[in-house]
Design a protein around this motif. Structure first.
Motif, short mmCIF file in Angstrom:
data_model
loop_
_atom_site.label_atom_id
_atom_site.label_comp_id
_atom_site.label_asym_id
_atom_site.label_seq_id
_atom_site.Cartn_x
_atom_site.Cartn_y
_atom_site.Cartn_z
N GLN A 228 0.83 -1.20 0.00
CA GLN A 228 0.00 0.00 0.00
C GLN A 228 0.88 1.26 0.00
N LEU A 229 2.00 1.20 0.73
CA LEU A 229 2.93 2.34 0.76
C LEU A 229 3.53 2.57 -0.62
N ALA A 230 3.90 1.46 -1.29
CA ALA A 230 4.49 1.59 -2.64
C ALA A 230 3.49 2.21 -3.61
N ARG A 231 2.23 1.83 -3.49
CA ARG A 231 1.20 2.41 -4.37
C ARG A 231 1.00 3.89 -4.06
N SER A 232 1.05 4.23 -2.78
CA SER A 232 0.85 5.63 -2.39
C SER A 232 1.98 6.53 -2.89
N LYS A 233 3.16 5.91 -3.15
CA LYS A 233 4.28 6.68 -3.68
C LYS A 233 4.17 6.90 -5.18
N GLY A 234 3.14 6.32 -5.81
CA GLY A 234 2.92 6.57 -7.23
C GLY A 234 3.29 5.43 -8.14
N LEU A 235 3.73 4.30 -7.60
CA LEU A 235 4.07 3.15 -8.45
C LEU A 235 2.80 2.55 -9.03
N ASN A 236 2.84 2.21 -10.32
CA ASN A 236 1.67 1.58 -10.92
C ASN A 236 1.60 0.10 -10.56
N GLY A 237 0.51 -0.55 -10.98
CA GLY A 237 0.29 -1.94 -10.60
C GLY A 237 1.38 -2.88 -11.08
N ARG A 238 1.92 -2.63 -12.30
CA ARG A 238 2.96 -3.51 -12.83
C ARG A 238 4.25 -3.36 -12.04
N GLN A 239 4.62 -2.14 -11.70
CA GLN A 239 5.83 -1.92 -10.91
C GLN A 239 5.72 -2.53 -9.51
N VAL A 240 4.56 -2.38 -8.90
CA VAL A 240 4.34 -2.97 -7.58
C VAL A 240 4.45 -4.47 -7.63
N ALA A 241 3.86 -5.08 -8.66
CA ALA A 241 3.86 -6.54 -8.77
C ALA A 241 5.27 -7.08 -9.00
N ILE A 242 6.01 -6.48 -9.95
CA ILE A 242 7.31 -7.02 -10.33
C ILE A 242 8.38 -6.71 -9.28
N LYS A 243 8.43 -5.45 -8.80
CA LYS A 243 9.49 -5.04 -7.89
C LYS A 243 9.28 -5.49 -6.45
N HIS A 244 8.03 -5.67 -6.06
CA HIS A 244 7.76 -5.96 -4.65
C HIS A 244 7.00 -7.28 -4.45
N ALA A 245 5.83 -7.39 -5.04
CA ALA A 245 4.96 -8.54 -4.75
C ALA A 245 5.57 -9.86 -5.23
N TYR A 246 6.02 -9.89 -6.49
CA TYR A 246 6.57 -11.13 -7.04
C TYR A 246 7.78 -11.60 -6.25
N ARG A 247 8.70 -10.70 -5.97
CA ARG A 247 9.96 -11.08 -5.31
C ARG A 247 9.69 -11.65 -3.92
N ASN A 248 8.82 -11.02 -3.16
CA ASN A 248 8.57 -11.49 -1.81
C ASN A 248 7.67 -12.72 -1.78
N SER A 249 6.85 -12.90 -2.78
CA SER A 249 5.99 -14.09 -2.83
C SER A 249 6.75 -15.33 -3.27
N MET A 250 7.91 -15.13 -3.92
CA MET A 250 8.69 -16.27 -4.41
C MET A 250 9.41 -17.01 -3.29
N ILE A 251 9.73 -16.30 -2.20
CA ILE A 251 10.51 -16.93 -1.14
C ILE A 251 9.80 -18.16 -0.56
N PRO A 252 8.50 -18.08 -0.18
CA PRO A 252 7.83 -19.29 0.33
C PRO A 252 7.73 -20.40 -0.71
N VAL A 253 7.70 -20.03 -2.00
CA VAL A 253 7.60 -21.04 -3.06
C VAL A 253 8.85 -21.91 -3.09
N LEU A 254 10.00 -21.35 -2.71
CA LEU A 254 11.24 -22.12 -2.71
C LEU A 254 11.14 -23.34 -1.79
N THR A 255 10.34 -23.22 -0.73
CA THR A 255 10.19 -24.33 0.20
C THR A 255 9.47 -25.52 -0.44
N LEU A 256 8.82 -25.28 -1.58
CA LEU A 256 8.12 -26.37 -2.27
C LEU A 256 9.06 -27.23 -3.10
N ILE A 257 10.29 -26.77 -3.33
CA ILE A 257 11.19 -27.49 -4.23
C ILE A 257 11.49 -28.88 -3.68
#
Length: 298
Positions: A204-233
């Motif tokens: 929410q803070l990143a969006r309030s700074k003016g980042l669009n949905g694509r930037q939020v997803a790639i720079k923040h959401a995707y990277r942090n969501s990938m860490i738990p996925v590694l435990t599935l390997i």
């Protein structure tokens, strides 16, 4: 980190010893013998037992086998005359590893992409469609998916080779059959993580700074969501290893999975034990590597 890796390696060695011991004594209690030829006389069977060391007490056989395994010797195949099991596995191991890595890449990369798309379209038609397809893929065993792919892409549409190994086209169907259930599992897990991440305060803070949905997803959401996925390997690798045996048999792939499946009805105990140990070692190494990568990425 070095201390942690050494500790995990010690646990790995102890676990391998348990696997070797369990597989050896399990072979001892199985009914029947590896000598299925009715023409063999009692004298010939006694000679074969002496040749393979089966005339010794069980505890001597166990200690001898354990010593040989420590030196990389898995014994000699009962069915393939004068063929060392280690050599038979080594000739096929690369094929099974390649198939497993391809399926793992398809499952992880495809699952992250599909899960991200599903999370970005939460509760709409795209999300519903992807959820239904993922549920179907998770529900069906890999060999059922393999037979389905063979029927349509091989027999009816004649788009891809039905069996064999050696070309990229021959690897497509078995890779998809093995990787699609993993893709579906990863996509559902990643979708949940992505939705939770997108609702986090820092997003929410990143969006309030003016980042669009694509930037939020790639720079923040995707990277942090990938860490738990590694435990599935780790668990995913286990599923790929156990499922590859039937896939290799269905598509006539000369890997260690096919070797394992054909050795069971033949009661070729050295081959069964050798492939079991190799499977266990591959699985434990994959889990160790996953834990180390997760610690580094976090």
């Amino acid at each position: 980190m070095v201390k942690y890796i050494l500790k995990r390696l010690a646990i790995l060695l102890v676990t391998l010893w348990v696997v070797v011991t369990f597989s050896f004594f399990l072979m001892q209690i199985l009914p029947g013998t590896p000598y299925n030829n009715p023409k063999l006389s009692d004298e010939m069977i006694a000679l074969l037992n002496k040749q393979y060391g089966l005339d010794k007490p069980v505890w001597q056989q166990y200690l001898s086998y354990l010593w040989n395994v420590l030196h990389g010797d898995f014994g000699t195949s009962y069915q393939s005359v004068n063929q060392p099991v280690g050599r038979m596995i080594a000739q096929r191991l690369g094929i099974s590893v390649q198939l497993g890595i391809q399926a793992l890449i398809v499952g992880l990369v495809g699952g992250i992409i599909v899960g991200g798309i599903s999370a970005s379209h939460k509760n709409d038609k795209i999300d519903a469609t992807l959820s239904v397809l993922a549920t179907l893929a998770i529900s069906m065993p890999s060999f059922i998916i393999g037979l389905f792919l063979l029927d349509y892409f091989g027999f009816k549409w004649n788009l891809l080779p039905l069996s064999g190994w050696g070309t990229f086209a021959q690897s497509v169907l078995p890779t998809l059959a093995l990787g699609l259930p993993t893709l579906a599992t990863v996509s559902r897990f990643f979708r949940s993580e992505m939705i939770e991440t997108l609702n986090s305060d820092y997003i929410q803070l990143a969006r309030s700074k003016g980042l669009n949905g694509r930037q939020v997803a790639i720079k923040h959401a995707y990277r942090n969501s990938m860490i738990p996925v590694l435990t599935l390997i780790g668990p995913t690798t286990a599923g790929l290893l156990t499922g590859s045996a039937l896939i290799e048999q269905i598509f006539s792939i000369p890997g260690i999975g096919q070797l394992f499946v054909t050795a069971i009805p033949a009661k070729d105990y050295p081959v069964i034990m050798g492939t079991t140990i190799v499977y266990a070692a591959m699985l434990m190494v994959a889990i160790l590597v996953t834990d180390v990568i997760t610690s580094i990425v976090d």
